[in-house]
Write a protein that holds these residues in place. Structure first.
Motif, PDB file in Angstrom:
ATOM      1  N   MET A   1       0.846  -1.176   0.000  1.00 14.43           N
ATOM      2  CA  MET A   1       0.000   0.000   0.000  1.00 14.43           C
ATOM      3  C   MET A   1       0.892   1.241   0.000  1.00 14.43           C
ATOM      4  O   MET A   1       1.809   1.348   0.793  1.00 14.43           O
ATOM      5  N   ASP A   2       0.590   2.164  -0.891  1.00 12.82           N
ATOM      6  CA  ASP A   2       1.372   3.386  -1.044  1.00 12.82           C
ATOM      7  C   ASP A   2       0.692   4.510  -0.261  1.00 12.82           C
ATOM      8  O   ASP A   2      -0.255   5.146  -0.754  1.00 12.82           O
ATOM      9  N   ILE A   3       1.157   4.750   0.959  1.00 15.24           N
ATOM     10  CA  ILE A   3       0.527   5.728   1.845  1.00 15.24           C
ATOM     11  C   ILE A   3       0.557   7.136   1.242  1.00 15.24           C
ATOM     12  O   ILE A   3      -0.436   7.866   1.300  1.00 15.24           O
ATOM     13  N   TYR A  29     -11.388   7.495  -8.180  1.00 14.02           N
ATOM     14  CA  TYR A  29     -10.830   7.225  -6.864  1.00 14.02           C
ATOM     15  C   TYR A  29     -11.609   6.281  -5.960  1.00 14.02           C
ATOM     16  O   TYR A  29     -11.101   5.914  -4.897  1.00 14.02           O
ATOM     17  N   VAL A  30     -12.816   5.883  -6.329  1.00 15.26           N
ATOM     18  CA  VAL A  30     -13.635   5.054  -5.435  1.00 15.26           C
ATOM     19  C   VAL A  30     -13.641   3.600  -5.906  1.00 15.26           C
ATOM     20  O   VAL A  30     -13.705   3.324  -7.102  1.00 15.26           O
ATOM     21  N   GLY A  31     -13.605   2.685  -4.928  1.00 13.97           N
ATOM     22  CA  GLY A  31     -13.630   1.262  -5.217  1.00 13.97           C
ATOM     23  C   GLY A  31     -15.027   0.764  -5.535  1.00 13.97           C
ATOM     24  O   GLY A  31     -15.969   1.549  -5.712  1.00 13.97           O
ATOM     25  N   ASP A  32     -15.167  -0.542  -5.586  1.00 11.70           N
ATOM     26  CA  ASP A  32     -16.446  -1.164  -5.944  1.00 11.70           C
ATOM     27  C   ASP A  32     -17.549  -0.848  -4.933  1.00 11.70           C
ATOM     28  O   ASP A  32     -18.714  -0.760  -5.292  1.00 11.70           O
ATOM     29  N   ALA A  33     -17.188  -0.706  -3.682  1.00 11.67           N
ATOM     30  CA  ALA A  33     -18.159  -0.390  -2.633  1.00 11.67           C
ATOM     31  C   ALA A  33     -17.739   0.922  -1.985  1.00 11.67           C
ATOM     32  O   ALA A  33     -16.559   1.279  -1.975  1.00 11.67           O
ATOM     33  N   TYR A  34     -18.712   1.650  -1.454  1.00  8.83           N
ATOM     34  CA  TYR A  34     -18.400   2.904  -0.773  1.00  8.83           C
ATOM     35  C   TYR A  34     -19.316   3.010   0.435  1.00  8.83           C
ATOM     36  O   TYR A  34     -20.519   3.226   0.300  1.00  8.83           O
ATOM     37  N   LYS A  35     -18.736   2.828   1.612  1.00  8.97           N
ATOM     38  CA  LYS A  35     -19.494   2.874   2.864  1.00  8.97           C
ATOM     39  C   LYS A  35     -19.371   4.265   3.461  1.00  8.97           C
ATOM     40  O   LYS A  35     -18.263   4.772   3.647  1.00  8.97           O
ATOM     41  N   PHE A  96     -10.673   8.657   5.289  1.00 15.82           N
ATOM     42  CA  PHE A  96     -10.952   7.779   4.158  1.00 15.82           C
ATOM     43  C   PHE A  96     -10.196   6.468   4.355  1.00 15.82           C
ATOM     44  O   PHE A  96      -9.011   6.478   4.703  1.00 15.82           O
ATOM     45  N   ARG A  97     -10.881   5.358   4.119  1.00 11.04           N
ATOM     46  CA  ARG A  97     -10.227   4.043   4.136  1.00 11.04           C
ATOM     47  C   ARG A  97     -10.060   3.586   2.700  1.00 11.04           C
ATOM     48  O   ARG A  97     -10.983   3.674   1.893  1.00 11.04           O
ATOM     49  N   PHE A  98      -8.869   3.093   2.406  1.00 12.71           N
ATOM     50  CA  PHE A  98      -8.523   2.625   1.072  1.00 12.71           C
ATOM     51  C   PHE A  98      -8.468   1.103   1.039  1.00 12.71           C
ATOM     52  O   PHE A  98      -8.064   0.474   2.023  1.00 12.71           O
ATOM     53  N   ASP A  99      -8.847   0.521  -0.105  1.00  7.52           N
ATOM     54  CA  ASP A  99      -8.691  -0.925  -0.282  1.00  7.52           C
ATOM     55  C   ASP A  99      -7.278  -1.227  -0.769  1.00  7.52           C
ATOM     56  O   ASP A  99      -6.455  -0.318  -0.951  1.00  7.52           O
ATOM     57  N   THR A 100      -6.980  -2.476  -1.003  1.00  4.42           N
ATOM     58  CA  THR A 100      -5.626  -2.874  -1.420  1.00  4.42           C
ATOM     59  C   THR A 100      -5.292  -2.410  -2.837  1.00  4.42           C
ATOM     60  O   THR A 100      -4.129  -2.439  -3.229  1.00  4.42           O
ATOM     61  N   ASN A 101      -6.297  -1.961  -3.588  1.00  6.71           N
ATOM     62  CA  ASN A 101      -6.061  -1.430  -4.934  1.00  6.71           C
ATOM     63  C   ASN A 101      -5.874   0.088  -4.929  1.00  6.71           C
ATOM     64  O   ASN A 101      -5.794   0.710  -5.988  1.00  6.71           O
ATOM     65  N   GLY A 102      -5.848   0.691  -3.736  1.00  8.57           N
ATOM     66  CA  GLY A 102      -5.661   2.134  -3.637  1.00  8.57           C
ATOM     67  C   GLY A 102      -6.918   2.933  -3.933  1.00  8.57           C
ATOM     68  O   GLY A 102      -6.840   4.104  -4.296  1.00  8.57           O
ATOM     69  N   LYS A 103      -8.076   2.316  -3.754  1.00 15.00           N
ATOM     70  CA  LYS A 103      -9.358   2.983  -3.999  1.00 15.00           C
ATOM     71  C   LYS A 103     -10.060   3.266  -2.668  1.00 15.00           C
ATOM     72  O   LYS A 103      -9.978   2.473  -1.725  1.00 15.00           O
ATOM     73  N   ILE A 104     -10.778   4.360  -2.604  1.00 17.17           N
ATOM     74  CA  ILE A 104     -11.515   4.740  -1.400  1.00 17.17           C
ATOM     75  C   ILE A 104     -12.765   3.880  -1.280  1.00 17.17           C
ATOM     76  O   ILE A 104     -13.535   3.758  -2.235  1.00 17.17           O
ATOM     77  N   VAL A 105     -12.951   3.282  -0.092  1.00 15.14           N
ATOM     78  CA  VAL A 105     -14.100   2.399   0.114  1.00 15.14           C
ATOM     79  C   VAL A 105     -14.916   2.757   1.360  1.00 15.14           C
ATOM     80  O   VAL A 105     -15.974   2.163   1.585  1.00 15.14           O
ATOM     81  N   GLU A 106     -14.427   3.740   2.153  1.00 19.75           N
ATOM     82  CA  GLU A 106     -15.160   4.100   3.358  1.00 19.75           C
ATOM     83  C   GLU A 106     -14.805   5.530   3.757  1.00 19.75           C
ATOM     84  O   GLU A 106     -13.675   5.978   3.543  1.00 19.75           O
TER      85      GLU A 106
END
Length: 125
Positions: A1-3, A29-35, A96-106
């Motif tokens: 993960m690239d901080i 910038y957003v992943g498949d899910a966004y909480k 913001f929480r990022f997934d392992t693909n560097g996308k925002i998911v929360e």
């Protein structure tokens, strides 16, 4: 993960949405899910887009300065100073929480209006 990249992407995402292009921000910038933890916005990318489109329509003239950003693990925190119409000022803290693909998911946030007076000479940002 690239901080560092996550910090850059969180800033770009928020800036792009705030300035009136939430659809592009979500696409980039957003992943498949966004909480969402803000009670004013429903879960999912479309709810985010709808909220920011409404804010842009209702408040087209506003500004935001990024005061600081902090990252640890899969989380990025942004501290901002926002100025809305009639010089209405706010300090926000967004996480913001990022997934392992560097996308925002929360997302979490806290917003506080800057009062006209203060018991000290320090800024809230």
């Amino acid at each position: 993960m690239d901080i560092q990249k996550n910090k850059e992407n969180a800033i770009a995402f928020y800036k792009m949405a705030y300035e009136g292009n939430p659809t592009k921000a979500v696409t980039l910038y957003v992943g498949d899910a966004y909480k969402q933890h803000n009670p004013m916005v429903a879960d999912g990318p479309q709810a985010f887009i709808d909220y920011f489109n409404r804010m842009q329509k209702e408040y087209p003239v506003k500004s935001m300065d990024f005061v600081r950003s902090v990252a640890e693990g899969d989380l990025v925190a942004l501290h901002t100073h926002q100025i809305w119409p009639d010089n209405d000022e706010y300090v926000t803290m967004d996480f913001f929480r990022f997934d392992t693909n560097g996308k925002i998911v929360e997302h979490w946030d806290s917003i506080q209006q800057i009062p006209d007076t203060s018991n000290n000479n320090n800024t809230m940002y």
